[in-house]
Design an enzyme around this catalytic site. Structure first.
Site, PDB file in Angstrom:
ATOM      1  NE  ARG A 381      48.383  35.026  42.426  1.00 24.30           N
ATOM      2  CZ  ARG A 381      48.385  34.852  43.743  1.00 24.30           C
ATOM      3  NH1 ARG A 381      47.269  34.552  44.375  1.00 24.30           N
ATOM      4  NH2 ARG A 381      49.492  34.993  44.423  1.00 24.30           N
ATOM      5  CG  HIS A 411      44.209  44.312  49.015  1.00 25.03           C
ATOM      6  ND1 HIS A 411      43.554  43.969  50.185  1.00 25.03           N
ATOM      7  CD2 HIS A 411      43.708  43.486  48.061  1.00 25.03           C
ATOM      8  CE1 HIS A 411      42.700  43.000  49.952  1.00 25.03           C
ATOM      9  NE2 HIS A 411      42.773  42.671  48.674  1.00 25.03           N
ATOM     10  CE1 TYR A 444      32.960  37.298  45.616  1.00 21.29           C
ATOM     11  CE2 TYR A 444      34.707  38.713  46.413  1.00 21.29           C
ATOM     12  CZ  TYR A 444      34.292  37.664  45.632  1.00 21.29           C
ATOM     13  OH  TYR A 444      35.199  36.971  44.868  1.00 21.29           O
ATOM     14  NE  ARG A 545      36.630  33.155  51.986  1.00 15.26           N
ATOM     15  CZ  ARG A 545      37.063  34.240  51.349  1.00 15.26           C
ATOM     16  NH1 ARG A 545      36.425  35.375  51.475  1.00 15.26           N
ATOM     17  NH2 ARG A 545      38.157  34.198  50.615  1.00 15.26           N
TER      18      ARG A 545
END
Length: 661
Positions: A381, A411, A444, A545
């Site tokens: 997305r 993924h 990240y 998170r």
């Protein structure tokens, strides 16, 4: 089974981001950045989640629908956002000599540079129109685009676009003064609407539904996704954001004109799209206004002049980024592209950098005669267009492109290099908790395993065989996963078995503990297993998170860390009566990850690296500065530091720890 609502838990996470913007202990410029992140997150929420909530609201009983609670929480957070910006950050910036005009009259000395910028740069991007609000709609409001509604003396109305997708949102003036692009246009409305006195001006924007199912489309998958990108921009409105100072009569007329439902109306401030604050040109001689530099550490085994692939062949390497250099990952692909002994390269790509060095290496590899196979997830997305662009370029270069799997997203973040020396084949794998993206790797936090472990690399090859052929690995065709945990195959069963083993150990009076770090925790089956384990006496520590549907109770402790870097890794530690098992990977515990995606979690076998992972997790569990405890109402409760107890900041602590390795 008690569960927290997924959308309210996500809003709790975004409220924690907003809390960082309000925290005076956070450097000033970073507080502005957190404010922009909050705004960006909220835009995505309205595009992705709000359509589902609005649909559910129409079919559920009034006392079960969550939409009113969500809307109330959004209203409260937006008020807090406005207070943080106008009462805290703008005055603090001004004290540092950075003056952002926010609804103020522009100084006379700055009128000339603003005028020159308008006529020489901005004017060519503007499309002013006069609206007839009592007639059928004459124009379409683009998704998340900014507009000014202009009230004219004759009772008519005009509209003009704010071209922030073509021009910087902010104009820097002399002496560190900054003006919104919006206000550059406001200053010259009389030129855009000549012979008509302007009596009012208000900003608006429409956010549109981004959730369009690719399965709706027929034809080739690439064509489906390209069609989807067009349809997404034409999606139904989910929010009509307007300046709260706008008269109610005008608001209602615009809603009717643009076919906006009452539930989609949202009052805002003078300026929208404040995610653009990330672009605010801030400079100060005060170094305390920004985070101090934290240069990534080198990894000694990979610093030599020899082949990185040879080094990995001899011994596993586990990287902790961004605390350690990401350059080695680019080098892995660069070496594979040019090493004459490398014959085959396989990789999954979910989100890649817009100028990806890794993809350039794969293109070079194909041009160098190597067999390169890339699974490009076209359904990632908001990255679909970038992935399509790269997929086409790789295919033109001779790369074999696999365009997703029907009904599944890939993924997993894995790669495999096959090298032939004489009659012997080397298999050198790369498995990560995050994307192969050099840009996001700077902020990240992720972990990356480089390994030649026979079992792991053979199962990586098996996974790529499945993605190419669709042949399902099973014990009956002698192809199955043992070392790797792969969603759709063994991942759910193995995690369930490990949780139940801890519960059984607890019932036997043995030590039993589970530590899990995730981005999101929502899947009911896994939550039920954790509840049952806690009831059996297992001590469970969770670091989650964002979305978190589990409710803390006896034996289940829940915390969240939001800080300089985005916590992104997924880590799973099972005590196993002292014979600890440690896994990492791409899989959150969400319905989509466990049941509608290909995910890979991998074991950490090397005892040195296993200890490093445990040490890193323990530093995070000891954080008493930025960590918060989540209570049963999903509130962010600051960790209480006892008198005399030293302050522990997890990310600073991990940085120091990694640099000592």
């Amino acid at each position: 089974m008690p569960l927290n609502d997924r959308d309210l838990s996500w809003l709790s996470f975004n409220h924690r981001v907003l809390g960082m913007a309000a925290d005076p202990q956070v450097p000033l410029f970073e507080r502005v950045r957190f404010l922009s992140i909050f705004s960006s997150n909220l835009d995505e929420f309205f595009r992705v989640r709000m359509p589902a909530l609005m649909a559910l609201h129409h079919i559920e009983e009034a006392d079960t629908a969550v939409l009113p609670t969500v809307q109330e929480e959004l209203k409260k957070q937006l008020q807090e956002f406005g207070q943080t910006l106008t009462k805290q950050l703008l005055p603090a910036l001004k004290a540092e000599g950075v003056h952002l005009y926010y609804g103020e009259e522009i100084d006379a000395a700055n009128k000339k540079p603003v005028k020159d910028y308008f006529y020489n740069t901005v004017l060519g991007f503007l499309q002013p129109l006069t609206l007839e609000l009592d007639k059928p709609v004459e124009m379409f409001l683009e998704n998340n685009a900014l507009y000014l509604i202009v009230c004219l003396e004759d009772g008519r109305h005009g509209i003009v676009n704010i071209p922030s997708s073509n021009l910087p949102r902010f104009l820097r003036l002399p002496d560190k003064q900054i003006v919104f692009l919006d206000d550059v246009i406001r200053e010259h409305l009389d030129f855009l609407f000549p012979h008509k006195k302007v009596t009012g001006c208000y900003s608006i924007k429409v956010t549109r539904d981004a959730e369009i199912d690719v399965e709706e489309f027929s034809g080739h998958l690439l064509d489906k996704v390209e069609d989807m990108l067009i349809k997404r921009q034409l999606g139904v409105p989910t929010r009509f954001l307007y300046d709260a100072r706008m008269p109610d009569e005008l608001r209602d007329s615009l809603a009717a004109y643009f076919r906006i439902a009452n539930v989609e109306l949202a009052a805002g401030g003078r300026y929208h799209n404040l995610k653009d604050l990330a672009e605010l040109p801030m400079q100060s001689g005060n170094s305390a206004c920004a985070y101090p530099p934290m240069p990534a550490a080198p990894v000694a085994p990979l610093e030599g002049d020899g082949s990185l692939l040879d080094t990995i062949k001899q011994k596993d390497v586990l990287l902790h980024v961004p605390y350690q250099k990401y350059d080695y990952i680019v080098r892995y692909f660069n070496e594979a592209a040019t090493d004459p002994d490398v014959k085959e390269i396989y990789v999954t790509l979910y989100r890649v950098a817009s100028g990806s060095q890794i993809v350039h290496a794969l293109i070079s590899a194909a041009k160098n005669g190597k067999q390169v196979t890339v699974m490009v997830e076209l359904k990632a997305r908001f990255d679909e267009a970038n992935n399509i662009r790269w997929a086409k370029r790789m295919k033109e270069a001779g790369v074999k492109i696999l365009y997703s799997i029907p009904g599944l997203k890939v993924h997993a973040k894995v790669a495999l290099v096959k090298r032939k020396r004489g009659f012997h084949w080397d298999h050198i794998g790369l498995l990560a908790t995050g994307n192969f993206n050099e840009s996001t790797a700077r902020f990240y936090t992720d972990h990356i395993l480089l390994t030649a472990h026979k079992g792991i690399t053979q199962e990586l090859e098996l996974l790529f065989v499945y993605m190419q052929t669709g042949i399902t690995p099973t014990r009956y065709n002698f192809m199955h996963f043992e070392d790797l945990l792969v969603a759709q195959f063994n991942l759910v069963d193995r995690f369930t078995a490990m949780i139940r083993r801890e519960a059984e150990n607890a019932r036997k009076g043995l030590p039993a503990r589970i530590v899990i770090k995730l981005n999101n925790l929502q899947e009911k089956q896994m939550i039920a297993e954790l509840y049952a384990a806690a009831d059996a006496g297992v001590e469970i520590d969770l670091i989650v998170r964002s979305i978190c549907c589990i409710v803390p109770r006896k034996g289940i402790r829940l915390r969240r860390i939001v800080d300089r870097y985005l916590e992104h890794a997924r880590i799973f530690i099972f005590h196993n009566n002292g014979e600890e098992e440690v896994y990492m990977g791409s899989a959150d515990w969400m319905n989509r990850n466990l049941h509608r995606r290909i995910e890979v979690c991998f074991p950490v076998y090397d005892p040195v690296y296993r200890q490093q992972v445990k040490d890193i997790i323990n530093i995070q569990l000891a954080d008493n500065t930025n960590a918060v405890i989540l209570d049963a109402q999903i509130r962010n409760i600051p960790v209480t530091r006892e008198p005399g107890e030293p302050a522990v900041n997890a990310q600073k602590g991990i940085y120091a720890y990694v640099h000592q390795r």
